[in-house]
Design a protein around this motif. Sequence first.
Motif, PDB file in Angstrom:
ATOM      1  N   GLY A 194       0.889  -1.239  -0.008  1.00  9.23           N
ATOM      2  CA  GLY A 194      -0.043  -0.145   0.025  1.00  9.23           C
ATOM      3  C   GLY A 194       0.872   1.186   0.045  1.00  9.23           C
ATOM      4  O   GLY A 194       0.292   2.216  -0.529  1.00  9.23           O
ATOM      5  N   VAL A 216       3.458   6.772  -2.861  1.00  6.18           N
ATOM      6  CA  VAL A 216       2.070   7.014  -3.711  1.00  6.18           C
ATOM      7  C   VAL A 216       1.002   7.092  -2.754  1.00  6.18           C
ATOM      8  O   VAL A 216       0.482   5.866  -2.384  1.00  6.18           O
ATOM      9  CB  VAL A 216       2.032   5.779  -4.734  1.00  6.18           C
ATOM     10  N   GLY A 227      -1.938   3.335   3.149  1.00  2.92           N
ATOM     11  CA  GLY A 227      -1.243   3.462   2.116  1.00  2.92           C
ATOM     12  C   GLY A 227      -1.831   4.870   1.295  1.00  2.92           C
ATOM     13  O   GLY A 227      -0.879   5.610   0.535  1.00  2.92           O
ATOM     14  N   SER A 286       0.209   7.388   2.869  1.00  3.98           N
ATOM     15  CA  SER A 286       1.781   7.227   3.086  1.00  3.98           C
ATOM     16  C   SER A 286       2.583   7.617   1.831  1.00  3.98           C
ATOM     17  O   SER A 286       2.162   7.329   0.687  1.00  3.98           O
ATOM     18  CB  SER A 286       1.971   5.888   3.796  1.00  3.98           C
ATOM     19  N   PRO A 287       3.800   7.766   2.040  1.00  6.31           N
ATOM     20  CA  PRO A 287       4.527   8.153   0.663  1.00  6.31           C
ATOM     21  C   PRO A 287       5.174   6.922   0.083  1.00  6.31           C
ATOM     22  O   PRO A 287       4.924   5.744   0.968  1.00  6.31           O
ATOM     23  CB  PRO A 287       5.819   9.030   1.049  1.00  6.31           C
TER      24      PRO A 287
END
Lengths: 305, 438, 180
Positions: free
Chosen positions: B335, B382, B376, B379-380
């Motif tokens: 994620g 993406v 996800g 969060s970096p």
Amino acid sequence: TELRLSHQWSNKDVRHQVAQIVADEVAAADVDLNIKIFGSKSLFKPREQYKPLSRGQLDMTVFPLSYAGGQQPAYNLTLMPGLVKNHDHAARLSDSPFMDALEAKMAEDDVMVLVHGYLAGGFAGTDKCITSPDDVKGLQTRAAGKSFEQMLAGAGASIASMASSEIYNAMQTGVLQAANTSSSSFVSYRIYEQVKCYTPAGDVALWFMYQPLLMNKSSFEGLNEAQQQALLAGAEKAEAFYLEEAKKQDAASVQVFEEAGVDIAEMSPEDFEAWRKLAMETSYKKFVEEVPGGQDLLDKALAVE
Amino acid sequence: MDPLLLGAIVAIATILVLFSGVSVAIGLLIVSAGFLIIFDGPRSLELMPEILFGKLDNFALLSIPMFIIMGASIASTRAGADLYEALERWLTRVPGGLVVSNLGACALFAAMSGSSPATCAAIGKMGIPEMRKRGYPDGVAAGSIAAGGTLGILIPPSVTMIVYGIATETSIGRLFLAGVIPGLMLVGLFMAWSLYSTWKSGDGGQLSAGSYSWAERFEILPRVLPFLAIILGVLYAMYGGIATPSETAAVGALLCLLIAMIIYKLWQPQALWVVLRDSTKESVMILFIIAAAGVFSYMLSSLFITQSIAEWIGTLDVNRWILMGAVNIFLLIAGFFLPPVAVILMAAPILLPIITTAGFDPIWFAVVLTINMEIGLISPPVGLNLYVINGIAPDISLKTILTGSLPFVGCMVLAIILLCLFPELATWLPDVIMGAAV
Amino acid sequence: MAGHSSAVAARTGNNPFLRAVAAISTLAGWCSATMIVAAVAITCQMIFVRWVLNASTVWQTEAVIYLVISATLIGLPYVQRLRGHVNVDLIPLSLPPRARFALAILTSALSIVIISIMLWYGYEYWHFAWDRGWRSDTVWGVRLWIPYLALPIGFGLLLLQLVADLVAVLTGADKPFGLE
Ligand code: NA
Ligand code: NA
């Protein structure tokens, strides 16, 4: 040599077992031939197996032939209401000039049959039993197959098209009041939890679907003599098993529905004739209109006693 | 080659290709084509377009653009602001009330939108500037909206639940219901944290600025009614025998478009086009990933990797909770890098047999998986919601947004733990409404 | 920060080729959005026919499926133009400008190759269905070449937009990966 076989069912399904028997027999024959089975639509979606098969991108499949009715309209005769009366009649059809004519069509697409086989199905209603054409009038109905939709529409049913996997929810919420599909789908989708009455395939049944084990013809011809013999021997054994199991399926589905407290209705020979008469006026008529040489094929099928 | 070793090679190749900056869907096609050429021969490429087409050939996918349109049409009007303002007028007395009303607005909005970025954008456009104006730290303003927006895929309707339902052949209606209580629980946790942190920072009094008379409070209520009407209408259509869940999405989209046009006077073609453009953009992006992931999973299956992994895990003799922990870590990592739809499509066929064999409920698992995907989203590298926040408030640095949303990630982890301890949180509601599990 | 910048279109500068492709992609985007709206309308009509009129609904499901597929495929170039296809640019971000430029050319070229493959075999599949007169196996019996047409059209237009994006990077009209 490795052959790839694809089908859409779980490994408990009779159609998987048919494939497994052929695979086991071929392996036992020790002719350097191995069949790798991709079940549960892990490779192709059910309706998308025919084209790869005919182009040799897939070697074998257990496949309801009418799925390819859009590609070869003649195949629509393999899911035609009332054309098959019972399992023994189905076996006689598989070994008749009618089937020879169909196999000629398959050969045009580089496809051949290894194992013949028909499975039966029935009707289920959420509020009432469906035995005669009058029973479906005004009901939202999901039918399995084009010819059945035509016939049921002729009987005054409202046709709702959806995947068989959606039947359960649609019945639960009341979107759907009646459905027609195979005995095994009725059981595997647990339709018995949602219906009041089940009309199984009995002494007479309306719904029979031809679901053979097919093979790409060129793949077959590319094998050596011993490998071909092993395949054909395995296929013969599987075909006998298939016929026996097909008969048991209907009874097994009745038992499951009964245990779930669902009423079991029976279609009388008179009901069957009424349906068949209706089918003659709707789906048979449409078939003959749409398919070049359709009348000849239909006559061949009707000629089988 | 041993399928498991091959699987590891495919995994590494996929990571390399996807990290190169190529778009996710095209990257999946590239990896699939590469391995198909090597192991199945060049002729297997012939099949790629028809498999891609076949993966999209599914009525349930219709609901993805529909649930996105629902969110986008509402988001493009003053509706989001109204919703937000109503909550604010009722909650001003509470210290940190503004964050709480933002989170509440996110949750309500999530009940109308199937997508997280849409939820985030709809509430954030109004909420972030307002919170900053009232003196909330940038991190709290951005973090709460980023996290609140993720509720879009947990509170029904949910695009990812639809995708999961299709991939695993579980009932979408049931999945939607399973998300309700965990969704509410998560909002509760988010709110509790916000209140606590405002109270702890000591300037709760100052932050509850702005007071409204009772007249002002009641005056705004009628403006919230259309939302309640939509939510109830959709629920009634879905569970009242009018339509299947996938069809209901169209009713919801139509209702939202009509309300946007009639009540919020969204008449100009220009404004309508913005709604359609944004929905088309997000839908096409998701649907292309679905299609490409379909080709990818064909490749995995054709190389017998999927089957071998499932078999291999079956032979492992580990405690089911250790297994669940490992699955969660895997999902969390996936994620971080991939959008939820891609993770679900690639992981579900492999994970589902493992999950069911270990005796976990697939509906319950969908909820756990969704919360992982929510993490996800914020969060970096993406994180779709991070981009949205960045679009709304470009002057807040990524680091500030991340620090601000970190406590909310903590809430999500806590929610997963609670779900593991009390699976009924997810399974109770569907069982009550739709009968015991199928 | 990684891709998916909101509604920022790829830059065209004054290059007539880039502008022409951008216009075509935008037109494709309108078509795509129209098809999605049509799918909404048809689904609502289907529910009405079934629930209010209690009549048969034989063609709607299929029509909606094909509309959504076509909307997806034909919408591809437009979404590409809007940089809406999500990507992970972890590696590009960490690279110095020249290496980043080289990587952008490489990923563009790979994308162009794979989409060319999809276009070619998509065209073949369409042509096969056309040639053999395939229809769907339903009462409605759609001629399958019609929905399949979305494969060559969609991938063809996407290919065009990908080539335009590569040209934009090569001519300096746009930055590699759209990164500043
Ligand atoms: Na939602
Ligand atoms: Na992420």
